[in-house]
Write a protein that holds these residues in place. Structure first.
Motif, PDB file in Angstrom:
ATOM      1  N   GLY A  11      66.782  58.195 -71.839  1.00 44.11           N
ATOM      2  CA  GLY A  11      68.218  58.181 -72.053  1.00 44.11           C
ATOM      3  C   GLY A  11      68.798  59.580 -72.077  1.00 44.11           C
ATOM      4  N   TRP A  12      69.843  59.773 -72.862  1.00 43.22           N
ATOM      5  CA  TRP A  12      70.579  61.041 -72.880  1.00 43.22           C
ATOM      6  C   TRP A  12      69.674  62.191 -73.308  1.00 43.22           C
ATOM      7  CZ3 TRP A  12      73.179  63.801 -77.168  1.00 43.22           C
ATOM      8  CH2 TRP A  12      74.019  64.831 -76.691  1.00 43.22           C
ATOM      9  N   ASP A  13      69.621  63.242 -72.485  1.00 47.29           N
ATOM     10  CA  ASP A  13      68.728  64.372 -72.749  1.00 47.29           C
ATOM     11  C   ASP A  13      69.118  65.175 -73.979  1.00 47.29           C
ATOM     12  OD1 ASP A  13      67.099  63.812 -70.609  1.00 47.29           O
ATOM     13  OD2 ASP A  13      68.115  65.206 -69.240  1.00 47.29           O
ATOM     14  N   THR A  61      68.559  56.891 -76.104  1.00 50.85           N
ATOM     15  CA  THR A  61      69.994  56.907 -76.351  1.00 50.85           C
ATOM     16  C   THR A  61      70.754  56.378 -75.144  1.00 50.85           C
ATOM     17  OG1 THR A  61      69.702  58.815 -77.781  1.00 50.85           O
ATOM     18  CG2 THR A  61      71.929  58.361 -77.036  1.00 50.85           C
ATOM     19  N   MET A  62      71.730  55.518 -75.432  1.00 49.37           N
ATOM     20  CA  MET A  62      72.556  54.872 -74.406  1.00 49.37           C
ATOM     21  C   MET A  62      71.637  54.103 -73.456  1.00 49.37           C
ATOM     22  SD  MET A  62      75.647  57.637 -74.011  1.00 49.37           S
ATOM     23  CE  MET A  62      74.712  59.151 -74.145  1.00 49.37           C
ATOM     24  N   SER A  63      71.674  54.372 -72.166  1.00 50.20           N
ATOM     25  CA  SER A  63      70.839  53.691 -71.190  1.00 50.20           C
ATOM     26  C   SER A  63      71.199  52.200 -71.125  1.00 50.20           C
ATOM     27  CB  SER A  63      69.357  53.894 -71.523  1.00 50.20           C
ATOM     28  OG  SER A  63      68.529  53.501 -70.445  1.00 50.20           O
ATOM     29  N   ALA A  84      60.789  51.085 -85.009  1.00 47.53           N
ATOM     30  CA  ALA A  84      61.255  52.220 -85.797  1.00 47.53           C
ATOM     31  C   ALA A  84      61.892  53.265 -84.901  1.00 47.53           C
ATOM     32  CB  ALA A  84      60.086  52.844 -86.568  1.00 47.53           C
ATOM     33  N   GLY A  85      62.830  54.013 -85.471  1.00 46.32           N
ATOM     34  CA  GLY A  85      63.446  55.093 -84.723  1.00 46.32           C
ATOM     35  C   GLY A  85      64.523  55.775 -85.529  1.00 46.32           C
ATOM     36  N   TRP A  86      65.194  56.709 -84.894  1.00 43.72           N
ATOM     37  CA  TRP A  86      66.175  57.543 -85.580  1.00 43.72           C
ATOM     38  C   TRP A  86      67.365  57.800 -84.672  1.00 43.72           C
ATOM     39  CZ3 TRP A  86      61.223  58.882 -84.253  1.00 43.72           C
ATOM     40  CH2 TRP A  86      61.078  59.748 -83.149  1.00 43.72           C
ATOM     41  N   HIS A  87      68.491  58.071 -85.308  1.00 39.87           N
ATOM     42  CA  HIS A  87      69.703  58.577 -84.658  1.00 39.87           C
ATOM     43  C   HIS A  87      70.087  57.699 -83.453  1.00 39.87           C
ATOM     44  CE1 HIS A  87      72.558  61.868 -84.700  1.00 39.87           C
ATOM     45  NE2 HIS A  87      72.381  62.119 -83.416  1.00 39.87           N
ATOM     46  N   GLY A  88      70.586  58.313 -82.390  1.00 42.52           N
ATOM     47  CA  GLY A  88      71.034  57.543 -81.235  1.00 42.52           C
ATOM     48  C   GLY A  88      69.928  56.822 -80.506  1.00 42.52           C
ATOM     49  N   GLY A  89      68.678  57.212 -80.776  1.00 41.35           N
ATOM     50  CA  GLY A  89      67.558  56.561 -80.102  1.00 41.35           C
ATOM     51  C   GLY A  89      67.399  55.101 -80.424  1.00 41.35           C
ATOM     52  N   VAL A  90      67.971  54.676 -81.568  1.00 39.10           N
ATOM     53  CA  VAL A  90      67.957  53.247 -81.901  1.00 39.10           C
ATOM     54  C   VAL A  90      69.346  52.691 -82.188  1.00 39.10           C
ATOM     55  CG1 VAL A  90      65.564  53.000 -82.671  1.00 39.10           C
ATOM     56  CG2 VAL A  90      67.295  53.822 -84.290  1.00 39.10           C
ATOM     57  N   VAL A  91      70.255  53.483 -82.783  1.00 37.69           N
ATOM     58  CA  VAL A  91      71.561  52.928 -83.129  1.00 37.69           C
ATOM     59  C   VAL A  91      72.654  53.282 -82.127  1.00 37.69           C
ATOM     60  CG1 VAL A  91      71.063  52.693 -85.579  1.00 37.69           C
ATOM     61  CG2 VAL A  91      72.114  54.800 -84.750  1.00 37.69           C
ATOM     62  N   ASP A  92      72.291  53.959 -81.042  1.00 37.36           N
ATOM     63  CA  ASP A  92      73.219  54.144 -79.921  1.00 37.36           C
ATOM     64  C   ASP A  92      72.494  53.857 -78.613  1.00 37.36           C
ATOM     65  OD1 ASP A  92      75.577  54.626 -78.605  1.00 37.36           O
ATOM     66  OD2 ASP A  92      75.286  56.799 -78.520  1.00 37.36           O
ATOM     67  N   ALA A  93      71.653  52.835 -78.631  1.00 37.48           N
ATOM     68  CA  ALA A  93      70.910  52.421 -77.444  1.00 37.48           C
ATOM     69  C   ALA A  93      71.492  51.122 -76.896  1.00 37.48           C
ATOM     70  CB  ALA A  93      69.436  52.213 -77.791  1.00 37.48           C
ATOM     71  N   TYR A  94      71.497  51.002 -75.561  1.00 38.43           N
ATOM     72  CA  TYR A  94      71.817  49.726 -74.907  1.00 38.43           C
ATOM     73  C   TYR A  94      73.152  49.151 -75.404  1.00 38.43           C
ATOM     74  CZ  TYR A  94      66.734  50.367 -74.823  1.00 38.43           C
ATOM     75  OH  TYR A  94      65.460  50.897 -74.736  1.00 38.43           O
ATOM     76  N   LEU A 101      72.225  44.576 -80.132  1.00 35.28           N
ATOM     77  CA  LEU A 101      73.069  44.882 -81.283  1.00 35.28           C
ATOM     78  C   LEU A 101      72.818  43.896 -82.414  1.00 35.28           C
ATOM     79  CD1 LEU A 101      76.466  45.738 -79.533  1.00 35.28           C
ATOM     80  CD2 LEU A 101      74.684  47.302 -80.317  1.00 35.28           C
ATOM     81  N   HIS A 102      72.618  42.632 -82.069  1.00 37.12           N
ATOM     82  CA  HIS A 102      72.331  41.621 -83.095  1.00 37.12           C
ATOM     83  C   HIS A 102      70.991  41.904 -83.751  1.00 37.12           C
ATOM     84  CE1 HIS A 102      71.458  37.173 -84.172  1.00 37.12           C
ATOM     85  NE2 HIS A 102      72.217  37.713 -85.106  1.00 37.12           N
ATOM     86  N   LEU A 103      70.009  42.272 -82.953  1.00 41.44           N
ATOM     87  CA  LEU A 103      68.678  42.588 -83.470  1.00 41.44           C
ATOM     88  C   LEU A 103      68.738  43.755 -84.451  1.00 41.44           C
ATOM     89  CD1 LEU A 103      65.533  42.185 -83.187  1.00 41.44           C
ATOM     90  CD2 LEU A 103      65.639  43.856 -81.332  1.00 41.44           C
ATOM     91  N   MET A 104      69.459  44.812 -84.086  1.00 42.11           N
ATOM     92  CA  MET A 104      69.519  46.002 -84.918  1.00 42.11           C
ATOM     93  C   MET A 104      70.448  45.833 -86.117  1.00 42.11           C
ATOM     94  SD  MET A 104      67.383  48.143 -83.877  1.00 42.11           S
ATOM     95  CE  MET A 104      67.919  49.474 -84.942  1.00 42.11           C
ATOM     96  N   GLY A 105      71.524  45.079 -85.953  1.00 44.58           N
ATOM     97  CA  GLY A 105      72.469  44.892 -87.051  1.00 44.58           C
ATOM     98  C   GLY A 105      73.295  46.124 -87.368  1.00 44.58           C
ATOM     99  N   ALA A 106      73.246  47.144 -86.507  1.00 48.16           N
ATOM    100  CA  ALA A 106      73.989  48.380 -86.756  1.00 48.16           C
ATOM    101  C   ALA A 106      74.227  49.090 -85.433  1.00 48.16           C
ATOM    102  CB  ALA A 106      73.210  49.292 -87.707  1.00 48.16           C
ATOM    103  N   GLN A 107      75.323  49.824 -85.370  1.00 47.29           N
ATOM    104  CA  GLN A 107      75.688  50.511 -84.135  1.00 47.29           C
ATOM    105  C   GLN A 107      76.456  51.785 -84.466  1.00 47.29           C
ATOM    106  OE1 GLN A 107      75.092  50.227 -80.899  1.00 47.29           O
ATOM    107  NE2 GLN A 107      76.523  51.857 -80.335  1.00 47.29           N
TER     108      GLN A 107
END
Length: 230
Positions: A11-13, A61-63, A84-94, A101-107
């Motif tokens: 994703g985003w470099d 991130t994103m992607s 598991a993950g951090w920052h945009g790698g999990v809460v700003d992905a896809y 988004l439903h799986l993560m419950g946060a964005q």
């Protein structure tokens, strides 16, 4: 006993997905994990590989993600694979995937910037001093035990979250004269989530390697990966 981990990064470099994940690979090795690294979520559609995986660490991130891939990720977590993950790698992905988004419950929704007249167009425009507040209820949680509230100068994430997040730490965004919101807003900063038989861990600090190297952030993420694992 050897455990199996999958690292999905890309994703985003700007979030340094390769350098960021490399920082945690020795920790996984030290705790008995054998890992494979992938540069896309395509591996999530491999049902056999996912069923044999104890932990997924994602920094993407994103992607975008295809439907069969996100359904594979859902199925694996529901069956007990940790995520598991951090920052945009999990809460700003896809961003376009409702299932993710439903799986993560946060964005991720926003990170406030400096006063407009002090901005230069660099990433540092969004590096603000702020506090990560460890909740009293998390004082004995295996991820945050012994860690006190701490200060960072980096991106401060405004996160939209549902009521199924088990929040361990928060951060409060002030309302400054140039902000359009009118009062301080408190967001989750570190949390866990149970989904089926699986565990999800997320930490919003982690914009770049220098933030991940903060002793508090690094400890929380290292513990969070172990907590999430099957």
């Amino acid at each position: 006993m050897t455990k199996r981990a999958i690292i999905v990064r890309g994703g985003w470099d700007g979030h340094q997905p390769e350098a960021a994940t490399e920082l945690f690979l020795p920790h996984l090795t030290d705790h008995g994990f054998r890992y494979e690294i992938f540069d896309s979520p395509a591996v999530y559609a491999d049902a056999d590989r996912m069923a044999a995986t104890d932990l997924i660490v994602q920094c993407m991130t994103m992607s975008t993600i295809e439907r069969e891939q996100v359904l594979g990720l859902q199925a694996a977590i529901e069956a007990g694979t940790g995520f598991a993950g951090w920052h945009g790698g999990v809460v700003d992905a896809y961003r376009a995937s409702a299932e993710y988004l439903h799986l993560m419950g946060a964005q991720f929704a926003h990170h406030p910037g400096k006063e407009p007249g002090r901005r230069t167009g660099e990433q540092s425009d969004n590096y603000l001093p702020h506090r990560i507040d460890i909740l009293a209820s998390a004082a004995e949680h295996p991820i945050t035990a012994g860690i006190e509230s701490f200060d960072l100068v980096t991106e401060q994430y405004w996160v939209l979250g549902d009521g199924l997040l088990d929040v361990l730490a928060t951060t409060t965004l002030p309302a400054r004269p140039w902000d359009p919101w009118h009062r301080p807003h408190t967001c989750p900063a570190v949390w866990t989530r149970h989904w089926g038989a699986g565990r999800i861990f997320a930490c919003t600090p982690g914009h770049r390697v220098e933030t991940l190297q903060d002793p508090n952030v690094r400890t929380i993420i290292e513990r969070g990966m172990l907590w999430a694992s099957r």
